[in-house]
Scaffold this motif. Sequence first.
Motif, PDB file in Angstrom:
ATOM      1  N   LEU A   1      22.538 -61.396 -22.930  1.00 16.25           N
ATOM      2  CA  LEU A   1      22.432 -62.896 -22.640  1.00 16.25           C
ATOM      3  C   LEU A   1      21.245 -63.947 -23.613  1.00 16.25           C
ATOM      4  CD1 LEU A   1      22.856 -63.682 -18.451  1.00 16.25           C
ATOM      5  CD2 LEU A   1      24.790 -64.081 -20.601  1.00 16.25           C
ATOM      6  N   ALA A   2      20.571 -62.801 -23.634  1.00 23.18           N
ATOM      7  CA  ALA A   2      18.795 -63.900 -24.749  1.00 23.18           C
ATOM      8  C   ALA A   2      19.002 -63.933 -26.127  1.00 23.18           C
ATOM      9  CB  ALA A   2      17.956 -62.714 -24.256  1.00 23.18           C
ATOM     10  N   VAL A   3      20.440 -62.371 -27.197  1.00 20.93           N
ATOM     11  CA  VAL A   3      20.481 -62.782 -28.084  1.00 20.93           C
ATOM     12  C   VAL A   3      21.529 -63.955 -28.081  1.00 20.93           C
ATOM     13  CG1 VAL A   3      19.922 -60.369 -28.200  1.00 20.93           C
ATOM     14  CG2 VAL A   3      21.954 -60.853 -27.586  1.00 20.93           C
ATOM     15  N   GLY A   4      22.142 -64.414 -27.306  1.00 25.72           N
ATOM     16  CA  GLY A   4      23.350 -65.599 -27.514  1.00 25.72           C
ATOM     17  C   GLY A   4      24.574 -65.765 -26.937  1.00 25.72           C
ATOM     18  N   LEU A   5      24.731 -63.981 -26.320  1.00 24.32           N
ATOM     19  CA  LEU A   5      26.471 -63.774 -26.465  1.00 24.32           C
ATOM     20  C   LEU A   5      26.714 -64.516 -24.716  1.00 24.32           C
ATOM     21  CD1 LEU A   5      26.394 -61.662 -28.397  1.00 24.32           C
ATOM     22  CD2 LEU A   5      27.451 -60.156 -26.585  1.00 24.32           C
ATOM     23  N   PRO A   6      27.683 -65.421 -24.399  1.00 29.02           N
ATOM     24  CA  PRO A   6      28.410 -66.284 -23.568  1.00 29.02           C
ATOM     25  C   PRO A   6      28.597 -64.981 -22.197  1.00 29.02           C
ATOM     26  CG  PRO A   6      30.013 -66.713 -25.306  1.00 29.02           C
ATOM     27  CD  PRO A   6      28.730 -65.369 -25.905  1.00 29.02           C
ATOM     28  N   PRO A   7      28.593 -65.356 -21.146  1.00 26.25           N
ATOM     29  CA  PRO A   7      28.530 -64.515 -20.145  1.00 26.25           C
ATOM     30  C   PRO A   7      29.411 -63.505 -19.573  1.00 26.25           C
ATOM     31  CG  PRO A   7      27.235 -66.624 -19.339  1.00 26.25           C
ATOM     32  CD  PRO A   7      28.141 -66.750 -20.411  1.00 26.25           C
ATOM     33  N   VAL A   8      30.816 -63.814 -19.830  1.00 31.89           N
ATOM     34  CA  VAL A   8      32.125 -63.144 -19.848  1.00 31.89           C
ATOM     35  C   VAL A   8      31.740 -62.599 -21.009  1.00 31.89           C
ATOM     36  CG1 VAL A   8      34.603 -63.231 -19.759  1.00 31.89           C
ATOM     37  CG2 VAL A   8      32.916 -64.845 -18.803  1.00 31.89           C
ATOM     38  N   THR A   9      31.623 -62.584 -22.629  1.00 28.44           N
ATOM     39  CA  THR A   9      31.198 -61.593 -23.462  1.00 28.44           C
ATOM     40  C   THR A   9      30.156 -60.505 -23.739  1.00 28.44           C
ATOM     41  OG1 THR A   9      32.300 -63.102 -25.121  1.00 28.44           O
ATOM     42  CG2 THR A   9      31.466 -61.733 -25.599  1.00 28.44           C
ATOM     43  N   ALA A  10      29.724 -61.444 -22.645  1.00 28.21           N
ATOM     44  CA  ALA A  10      28.309 -59.959 -22.486  1.00 28.21           C
ATOM     45  C   ALA A  10      28.888 -59.248 -21.736  1.00 28.21           C
ATOM     46  CB  ALA A  10      27.176 -61.050 -21.914  1.00 28.21           C
ATOM     47  N   ASN A  11      29.562 -59.399 -20.656  1.00 22.96           N
ATOM     48  CA  ASN A  11      29.296 -58.811 -19.495  1.00 22.96           C
ATOM     49  C   ASN A  11      31.512 -57.804 -20.046  1.00 22.96           C
ATOM     50  OD1 ASN A  11      29.238 -57.961 -16.505  1.00 22.96           O
ATOM     51  ND2 ASN A  11      31.654 -58.737 -15.945  1.00 22.96           N
ATOM     52  N   VAL A  12      31.919 -57.268 -20.413  1.00 22.53           N
ATOM     53  CA  VAL A  12      32.964 -57.355 -21.331  1.00 22.53           C
ATOM     54  C   VAL A  12      31.971 -55.715 -21.941  1.00 22.53           C
ATOM     55  CG1 VAL A  12      34.926 -58.685 -19.987  1.00 22.53           C
ATOM     56  CG2 VAL A  12      33.977 -58.641 -23.049  1.00 22.53           C
ATOM     57  N   SER A  13      31.516 -56.562 -22.808  1.00 27.06           N
ATOM     58  CA  SER A  13      31.197 -55.758 -23.684  1.00 27.06           C
ATOM     59  C   SER A  13      30.296 -54.608 -23.160  1.00 27.06           C
ATOM     60  CB  SER A  13      29.997 -56.164 -25.090  1.00 27.06           C
ATOM     61  OG  SER A  13      31.020 -57.539 -25.445  1.00 27.06           O
ATOM     62  N   ASN A  14      29.152 -55.625 -22.334  1.00 29.34           N
ATOM     63  CA  ASN A  14      28.676 -54.441 -21.923  1.00 29.34           C
ATOM     64  C   ASN A  14      29.356 -53.116 -20.852  1.00 29.34           C
ATOM     65  OD1 ASN A  14      25.611 -53.479 -20.414  1.00 29.34           O
ATOM     66  ND2 ASN A  14      27.401 -53.764 -18.436  1.00 29.34           N
ATOM     67  N   SER A  15      30.030 -53.288 -20.476  1.00 25.86           N
ATOM     68  CA  SER A  15      30.796 -52.339 -20.126  1.00 25.86           C
ATOM     69  C   SER A  15      31.452 -51.351 -20.223  1.00 25.86           C
ATOM     70  CB  SER A  15      32.349 -53.419 -18.576  1.00 25.86           C
ATOM     71  OG  SER A  15      31.709 -54.523 -17.957  1.00 25.86           O
ATOM     72  N   LEU A  16      31.617 -52.008 -21.821  1.00 25.18           N
ATOM     73  CA  LEU A  16      32.605 -51.033 -22.099  1.00 25.18           C
ATOM     74  C   LEU A  16      31.272 -50.193 -23.217  1.00 25.18           C
ATOM     75  CD1 LEU A  16      34.359 -49.722 -24.681  1.00 25.18           C
ATOM     76  CD2 LEU A  16      34.474 -51.891 -26.130  1.00 25.18           C
ATOM     77  N   GLY A  17      30.719 -50.895 -23.397  1.00 24.47           N
ATOM     78  CA  GLY A  17      28.644 -49.666 -24.094  1.00 24.47           C
ATOM     79  C   GLY A  17      28.558 -48.854 -23.442  1.00 24.47           C
TER      80      GLY A  17
END
Length: 252
Positions: free
Chosen positions: A35-51
């Motif tokens: 979130l701090a680097v500027g990702l929207p919440p849903v994009t941050a969540n799905v990117s986090n899940s895969l990562g």
Amino acid sequence: MTPWEAVAVFAAGIGAGTINTIVGSGTLLTFPVLLAVGLPPVTANVSNSLGLVPGSLSGAIGYRRELVGQRPRLLRLGAAALLGGLVGALLLIVLPGSAFKAAVPALIVLAVVLVILQPRLAKAVAARRRTTGHRDAGPLLMTGIFLTGIYGGYFGAAQGVLMLALMGMLLDEDLQRLNATKNVLALLVNGVAAIFFLFVAHFDWTAVLLIAAGAAIGGVIGARVGRRLPPIALRSLIVVVGLAAVIRLLID
């Protein structure tokens, strides 16, 4: 993403992989950083899940000795975790982004509370196990793992804490073996959610790769030396990061 932001995401991935292998709630490190680097919440969540999938895999491999003899249990609980993770991922996509953004602060607060209460939960579980012998995975535990899987597929912070608490209360088993089971179940939840997201969601692939590389390293660290880290230090870090994320979301 600037070089320093990339370093922060990579470092958060290492921390999350380590913490997830030990107990869970590593998302409270990676999600706020995304979130701090500027990702929207849903994009941050799905990117986090895969990562985080590689970290879950390396952590499960690191606990392979504790998994010996647990195949029947893993098959039963794994099926419940897979189904729950898929349902949670589907809810994340079906529900509007505004619903997720509104729910995230409450979910993070819930996760922080669980992390704070984890020592008391562990003591309560130990006391219960001293007085009561429990069967293997029954309907109550499978239902609990299914519901936890839904939470994990939708958001996931502290799902490991929930899984350990459930299994500790409902199974007569060594804690390290339960932690090994938890790592496999978390891998299944994150994995099925990530596969689903691949077909329907938008990822920030730079974030995914940085978290994946860091989490894979963290999973190895968590399995080998993470048990020696002071638990209070880990919990304090998670609580601080989680509360900072809540404040940031409420301000926005």
